[in-house]
Design an enzyme around this catalytic site. Structure first.
Site, PDB file in Angstrom:
ATOM      1  N   LYS A   1      71.056  16.280  39.827  1.00 10.96           N
ATOM      2  CA  LYS A   1      70.000  16.327  39.453  1.00 10.96           C
ATOM      3  C   LYS A   1      69.331  17.366  38.608  1.00 10.96           C
ATOM      4  CE  LYS A   1      68.955  12.648  42.787  1.00 10.96           C
ATOM      5  NZ  LYS A   1      68.277  12.802  44.055  1.00 10.96           N
TER       6      LYS A   1
ATOM      7  N   ARG B   1      75.567  11.321  48.163  1.00  9.50           N
ATOM      8  CA  ARG B   1      75.546  10.344  47.613  1.00  9.50           C
ATOM      9  C   ARG B   1      76.083  10.787  45.776  1.00  9.50           C
ATOM     10  NH1 ARG B   1      71.525   8.563  43.612  1.00  9.50           N
ATOM     11  NH2 ARG B   1      71.453   5.835  43.689  1.00  9.50           N
TER      12      ARG B   1
END
Ligand code: PMM
Length: 276
Positions: free
Chosen positions: A215, A254
């Protein structure tokens, strides 16, 4: 599958069947490529494969339900037939219902039930684990929604409200999994504050999933001369977050690259228990 404490943090492998996800968009739109990648993650040891048909990258436009179902269902059907444990990454009740019918066993809803009022009914009827992620609005609006006075307590309270709604709809408490929603209506400072206080979310009484993989906040952390590190160069940092999340007691992480996070959670499990 239970959502109770496993003996190590679970690793959920990301399978984005989308043309435009931020780090792997377009790679797995082709059915054979998607199935091959899922099998590769599964054989490496992933515990769950998370199949998504709608990109949630900041600013992205929505696809319609038929398109999303058309992307997700053939993949879920084929992988479930091969015995893989699958979650479906969707905010739409119709997509979740179809995916459960096709063999998915977990609903991963980045809106925590907010985007579609029927999602709680599908989760309650299916009696399946339901990931409630912290969310404030769809991708095209979410950067504008990243305003907090105290991000940790606000995310905690907003998640608590989603838990209450889920319980009121008949979802059993043991099926609820929480996720602070890194990068969703969050700026980097918010993501770090949430990770710093993971204990607050772990203390809410439900398993916690952490989605940090590749991210933006990792790209910014590793920037050189103000230029963020591109997503492909964020793997080591992702594995570091997986190790820390696992040491703290997260239920799952995840991630796109399951190998490095499986190693990270193995180290964390040995660290926590004091033996290999
Ligand atoms: N992040 C993305 C998509 N789905 N689901 C959960 N539960 N938690 C997350 O943090 C999360 C998610 C966005 O990442 P991607 O575009 O790489 O899939």
């Amino acid at each position: 599958m239970t959502t109770g404490a496993p003996d190590r943090c679970l690793v959920m492998g990301v399978l984005n069947v989308t043309p435009d996800s931020f780090s792997d968009g377009g790679r797995y739109l082709d059915l054979d490529a998607a199935l091959a990648h899922a099998h590769e993650m599964w054989e490496r040891g992933a515990d769950i494969i998370d199949v998504g048909g709608e990109s949630t990258r900041p600013g992205s436009a929505r696809v319609d339900a038929e398109t999303e179902i058309g992307r997700v269902l053939p993949v879920v059907r084929a992988l479930a037939a091969d015995g893989l444990r699958l979650s479906v990454d969707t905010t739409r009740a119709a997509v979740a219902e179809a995916a459960l019918d096709a063999g998915a066993r977990i609903i991963n809803d980045v809106s925590g039930g907010l985007a579609d009022p029927d999602m709680a009914k599908v989760a309650a009827a299916g009696q399946v684990p339901w990931v409630l992620m912290h969310w404030r609005g769809h991708s095209k609006d979410m950067n504008a929604l990243a305003t907090y006075t105290d991000v940790v307590s606000e995310v905690r309270d907003e998640l608590r409200a989603r838990v209450d709604a889920a319980l009121a709809a008949g979802v059993p408490p043991e099926k609820i999994i929480l996720d602070p929603g890194l990068g969703f209506a969050k700026r980097g400072e918010h993501d770090w504050a949430l990770l710093n206080r993971l204990d607050v979310f772990l203390g809410m009484g439900f398993p916690v999933l952490v989605g940090a993989s590749r991210k933006r906040f990792l790209g910014s952390l590793l920037a050189v001369d103000g230029v963020p590190r591109p997503p492909d160069g964020r793997e080591d940092a992702t594995a570091a977050v997986s190790a820390i999340a696992a040491v703290k007691g997260a239920w799952g992480v995840r991630v796109h690259n399951v190998g490095s996070s499986l190693d990270a959670v193995a180290v964390a499990a040995a660290w926590r228990s004091g033996h290999a």
